[in-house]
Design a protein around this motif. Structure first.
Motif, PDB file in Angstrom:
ATOM      1  N   LEU A 330      -8.265  -5.188 -17.529  1.00  0.00           N
ATOM      2  CA  LEU A 330      -6.971  -5.165 -16.854  1.00  0.00           C
ATOM      3  C   LEU A 330      -6.825  -6.291 -15.830  1.00  0.00           C
ATOM      4  N   GLY A 331      -7.922  -6.792 -15.299  1.00  0.00           N
ATOM      5  CA  GLY A 331      -7.870  -7.949 -14.411  1.00  0.00           C
ATOM      6  C   GLY A 331      -6.858  -7.789 -13.281  1.00  0.00           C
ATOM      7  N   GLU A 332      -5.906  -8.753 -13.205  1.00  0.00           N
ATOM      8  CA  GLU A 332      -4.904  -8.749 -12.138  1.00  0.00           C
ATOM      9  C   GLU A 332      -3.995  -7.529 -12.180  1.00  0.00           C
ATOM     10  N   ALA A 333      -3.947  -6.855 -13.302  1.00  0.00           N
ATOM     11  CA  ALA A 333      -3.075  -5.678 -13.415  1.00  0.00           C
ATOM     12  C   ALA A 333      -3.473  -4.598 -12.417  1.00  0.00           C
ATOM     13  N   ARG A 334      -4.740  -4.528 -12.073  1.00  0.00           N
ATOM     14  CA  ARG A 334      -5.189  -3.486 -11.146  1.00  0.00           C
ATOM     15  C   ARG A 334      -4.517  -3.644  -9.782  1.00  0.00           C
ATOM     16  N   ALA A 335      -4.403  -4.888  -9.321  1.00  0.00           N
ATOM     17  CA  ALA A 335      -3.742  -5.125  -8.029  1.00  0.00           C
ATOM     18  C   ALA A 335      -2.264  -4.775  -8.100  1.00  0.00           C
ATOM     19  N   ALA A 336      -1.630  -5.035  -9.250  1.00  0.00           N
ATOM     20  CA  ALA A 336      -0.210  -4.699  -9.411  1.00  0.00           C
ATOM     21  C   ALA A 336      -0.008  -3.189  -9.362  1.00  0.00           C
ATOM     22  N   ILE A 337      -0.917  -2.440  -9.971  1.00  0.00           N
ATOM     23  CA  ILE A 337      -0.821  -0.978  -9.957  1.00  0.00           C
ATOM     24  C   ILE A 337      -0.914  -0.463  -8.522  1.00  0.00           C
ATOM     25  N   LEU A 338      -1.753  -1.079  -7.723  1.00  0.00           N
ATOM     26  CA  LEU A 338      -1.950  -0.633  -6.338  1.00  0.00           C
ATOM     27  C   LEU A 338      -0.786  -1.034  -5.431  1.00  0.00           C
ATOM     28  N   HIS A 339      -0.179  -2.197  -5.658  1.00  0.00           N
ATOM     29  CA  HIS A 339       0.753  -2.762  -4.676  1.00  0.00           C
ATOM     30  C   HIS A 339       2.199  -2.869  -5.165  1.00  0.00           C
ATOM     31  N   HIS A 340       2.568  -2.229  -6.278  1.00  0.00           N
ATOM     32  CA  HIS A 340       3.915  -2.461  -6.799  1.00  0.00           C
ATOM     33  C   HIS A 340       5.015  -1.799  -5.967  1.00  0.00           C
ATOM     34  N   HIS A 341       4.638  -0.985  -4.963  1.00  0.00           N
ATOM     35  CA  HIS A 341       5.649  -0.409  -4.062  1.00  0.00           C
ATOM     36  C   HIS A 341       5.637  -1.070  -2.685  1.00  0.00           C
ATOM     37  N   GLU A 342       4.905  -2.169  -2.558  1.00  0.00           N
ATOM     38  CA  GLU A 342       4.996  -2.951  -1.316  1.00  0.00           C
ATOM     39  C   GLU A 342       6.337  -3.683  -1.280  1.00  0.00           C
ATOM     40  N   ARG A 343       6.803  -3.986  -0.064  1.00  0.00           N
ATOM     41  CA  ARG A 343       8.067  -4.714   0.106  1.00  0.00           C
ATOM     42  C   ARG A 343       7.824  -5.974   0.909  1.00  0.00           C
ATOM     43  N   LEU A 344       8.619  -6.992   0.639  1.00  0.00           N
ATOM     44  CA  LEU A 344       8.411  -8.271   1.309  1.00  0.00           C
ATOM     45  C   LEU A 344       8.491  -8.151   2.827  1.00  0.00           C
ATOM     46  N   ASP A 345       9.314  -7.233   3.335  1.00  0.00           N
ATOM     47  CA  ASP A 345       9.465  -7.114   4.792  1.00  0.00           C
ATOM     48  C   ASP A 345       8.401  -6.221   5.427  1.00  0.00           C
ATOM     49  N   GLY A 346       7.449  -5.742   4.627  1.00  0.00           N
ATOM     50  CA  GLY A 346       6.352  -4.939   5.160  1.00  0.00           C
ATOM     51  C   GLY A 346       6.625  -3.461   5.256  1.00  0.00           C
ATOM     52  N   SER A 347       7.784  -2.992   4.767  1.00  0.00           N
ATOM     53  CA  SER A 347       8.135  -1.577   4.893  1.00  0.00           C
ATOM     54  C   SER A 347       7.668  -0.742   3.697  1.00  0.00           C
ATOM     55  N   GLY A 348       6.952  -1.360   2.771  1.00  0.00           N
ATOM     56  CA  GLY A 348       6.510  -0.633   1.586  1.00  0.00           C
ATOM     57  C   GLY A 348       5.206   0.102   1.797  1.00  0.00           C
ATOM     58  N   TYR A 349       4.658   0.615   0.712  1.00  0.00           N
ATOM     59  CA  TYR A 349       3.397   1.356   0.776  1.00  0.00           C
ATOM     60  C   TYR A 349       2.537   0.946  -0.413  1.00  0.00           C
ATOM     61  N   PRO A 350       1.213   1.137  -0.392  1.00  0.00           N
ATOM     62  CA  PRO A 350       0.470   1.964   0.563  1.00  0.00           C
ATOM     63  C   PRO A 350      -0.013   1.247   1.815  1.00  0.00           C
ATOM     64  N   TYR A 351       0.006  -0.104   1.860  1.00  0.00           N
ATOM     65  CA  TYR A 351      -0.624  -0.819   2.969  1.00  0.00           C
ATOM     66  C   TYR A 351       0.344  -1.633   3.812  1.00  0.00           C
ATOM     67  N   GLY A 352       1.625  -1.629   3.484  1.00  0.00           N
ATOM     68  CA  GLY A 352       2.594  -2.376   4.284  1.00  0.00           C
ATOM     69  C   GLY A 352       2.373  -3.878   4.260  1.00  0.00           C
ATOM     70  N   LEU A 353       1.972  -4.417   3.114  1.00  0.00           N
ATOM     71  CA  LEU A 353       1.762  -5.860   2.993  1.00  0.00           C
ATOM     72  C   LEU A 353       3.088  -6.599   3.151  1.00  0.00           C
ATOM     73  N   VAL A 354       3.004  -7.872   3.585  1.00  0.00           N
ATOM     74  CA  VAL A 354       4.195  -8.673   3.869  1.00  0.00           C
ATOM     75  C   VAL A 354       4.180  -9.932   3.015  1.00  0.00           C
ATOM     76  N   GLY A 355       5.328 -10.288   2.454  1.00  0.00           N
ATOM     77  CA  GLY A 355       5.514 -11.571   1.780  1.00  0.00           C
ATOM     78  C   GLY A 355       4.460 -11.873   0.744  1.00  0.00           C
ATOM     79  N   ARG A 356       3.813 -13.049   0.903  1.00  0.00           N
ATOM     80  CA  ARG A 356       2.842 -13.519  -0.073  1.00  0.00           C
ATOM     81  C   ARG A 356       1.526 -12.768  -0.016  1.00  0.00           C
ATOM     82  N   GLN A 357       1.385 -11.863   0.956  1.00  0.00           N
ATOM     83  CA  GLN A 357       0.203 -10.994   0.933  1.00  0.00           C
ATOM     84  C   GLN A 357       0.234 -10.083  -0.297  1.00  0.00           C
ATOM     85  N   ILE A 358       1.432  -9.824  -0.797  1.00  0.00           N
ATOM     86  CA  ILE A 358       1.575  -8.972  -1.973  1.00  0.00           C
ATOM     87  C   ILE A 358       1.198  -9.786  -3.203  1.00  0.00           C
TER      88      ILE A 358
END
Length: 461
Positions: A330-358
């Motif tokens: 699955l390679g990079e797909a694993r990170a997508a599964i974990l972070h696909h509900h993050e938002r660019l402004d940091g209001s997403g989940y599970p870790y509140g990543l911002v911008g290119r951190q996603i």
């Protein structure tokens, strides 16, 4: 494809007649054909095809369409065009065909290979290949042999494009553009191997020595077969996980497959490498696999969710990541599964990543997920029109979604349209047509072309 359209039957008949006409010169007296060479090469090619035809050997001997094209190209370099065309016929008629009607498919394959081999022989002779197979003249055979291999590839590609146009109603130009780049390099390699066979055939060691060229081709075929078996296992794993999610969350049945398809549309617009396209499709298909860890009563609740229930659902990306952590392909797909509900402004989940951190794949899947959710009918709301969903994505670009991904989806849908219906088994993506999109699990063009010959995946070509 058990029933073949009348246009396709007429096309196959026309190709068969062309192949028959091309073989007519061999019937003339004094044609100078070495029938022993024709028989030996035809027998060799037929023997190469037999393992896939034999039900006792087929599952153990990984051969496939294109595995033994060097034999046909060697015939093109050793024999006159009409005689070379005959070499392909017995093996093609014996080759394995898994779909019905088998007879017309075998006739098609035999006619196609006969024309391609004859074309290769004519190109080889046209560039002065005659008499260049013995030392010290051998180096001069490289250019004619390359021309023969190129002609072989072009004829096969043109004929495959025609069959796809008549059976699948695909634009001929689109079919050719998809088939040719994937076919050119393997056929040139086959041409070099065929030239080596021809040189050894004419050497003092005789025809028997030419068989040694097939050994590395067979080994490469075996490796290629191993790859296809591994890939089939991957597909089975993905299917099982998707079916489990669909059974648990009946309101989103088909959603995973559509998100995978939309993710690939976006990735293609971003010019991602081919090897990443399948991974991004896996990411889209499995983005909600973590819902298997969410209680069914929460997933199927009709009314508003309580804060506690929402927190439970928001754990599904982490559940999903844990489920697939050990699936290496699955390679990079694993990170997508974990972070696909993050938002660019940091209001997403599970870790509140911002911008290119996603991660890039997560930003792609987020757009594809939201688009399909808006354009799908649920029990609690009707589907939005595609145009309305795209406007909403544009409105949220820069805060919730990556604007680059939103623009890529808009361009892709303008070019290919969108088809909401899905089936349950998609090995690869092909462009949809605005008025008549293919099934989202449709096969790639090379696979659908190969289906007309032999369905077993095998050699590099």
């Amino acid at each position: 494809m058990s029933s073949i359209p009348a246009a396709a039957r007429a096309y196959v008949l026309g190709v068969m007649l062309c192949a028959a006409v091309g073989a007519l010169p061999i019937t003339r007296a004094g044609s100078g054909v070495s029938w022993s060479a024709v028989g030996l090469l035809a027998g060799l090619y037929a023997v190469c095809e037999l393992p896939a035809h034999c039900r006792y050997l087929g599952s153990h001997v990984p051969v496939g369409a294109g595995s033994f094209f060097p034999v046909l190209l060697a015939a093109a370099f050793l024999l006159p065009p009409a005689a070379a065309a005959l070499v392909a016929v017995p093996g093609a008629l014996l080759g394995r065909v898994d779909e019905r009607p088998a007879a017309i498919r075998r006739i098609w394959r035999a006619s196609q290979l006969a024309l391609a081999t004859s074309g290769a022989a004519q190109a080889y002779l046209l560039l002065g290949g005659a008499g260049t197979l013995r030392a010290p003249d051998f180096p001069y055979a490289l250019v004619p042999a390359a021309a023969g291999a190129l002609a072989f590839c072009l004829v096969l590609t043109a004929l495959d494009g025609g069959i796809l146009a008549t059976v699948e109603r695909l634009p001929v130009g689109a079919a050719w553009r998809e088939l040719l780049p994937r076919s050119l390099a393997p056929h040139l390699v086959h041409g070099l191997a065929g030239l080596m066979m021809a040189v050894l055939w004419r050497s003092p060691y005789g025809p028997l020595s030419a068989l040694f060229v097939l050994l590395p081709m067979y080994i490469s075929c075996w490796i290629f077969g191993q790859y296809h078996r591994e890939r089939a296992a991957h597909q089975a794993t993905i299917r099982a996980l998707v079916q489990a999610v669909d059974l648990k969350d009946k309101y989103t049945r088909g959603h995973s497959e559509r998100v995978g398809r939309a993710s690939v549309l976006i990735a293609r617009e971003l010019d991602m490498e081919e090897e990443r396209l399948e991974v991004i499709r896996f990411a889209g298909i499995l983005h909600d696999v973590g819902k298997l860890g969410v209680p069914t009563r929460v997933l199927r609740k009709d009314g508003p969710l309580t804060p506690d229930e929402r927190r439970v659902i928001e754990l599904h990306p982490e559940y999903g990541h844990e489920m697939v952590r050990g699936i290496g392909f699955l390679g990079e797909a694993r990170a997508a599964i974990l972070h696909h509900h993050e938002r660019l402004d940091g209001s997403g989940y599970p870790y509140g990543l911002v911008g290119r951190q996603i991660p890039e794949f997560a930003r792609v899947v987020a757009v594809a997920d939201a688009f399909d959710a808006m354009t799908s009918t649920r029990t609690y709301r009707r589907a939005r029109p595609v145009a309305s969903a795209l406007e909403e994505l544009k409105r949220c670009a820069g805060t919730q979604f990556d604007p680059q991904m939103v623009r890529a989806l808009v361009r892709a849908l303008e070019r290919h349209g969108w088809e909401t219906a899905v089936t349950a088994d998609e090995p690869a993506w092909v462009p949809a047509q605005p008025e008549r999109g293919p099934g989202p699990w449709a096969e790639s063009l090379p696979v659908r072309a190969a289906v007309w010959g032999r369905e077993s995946a095998g050699g590099p070509g």
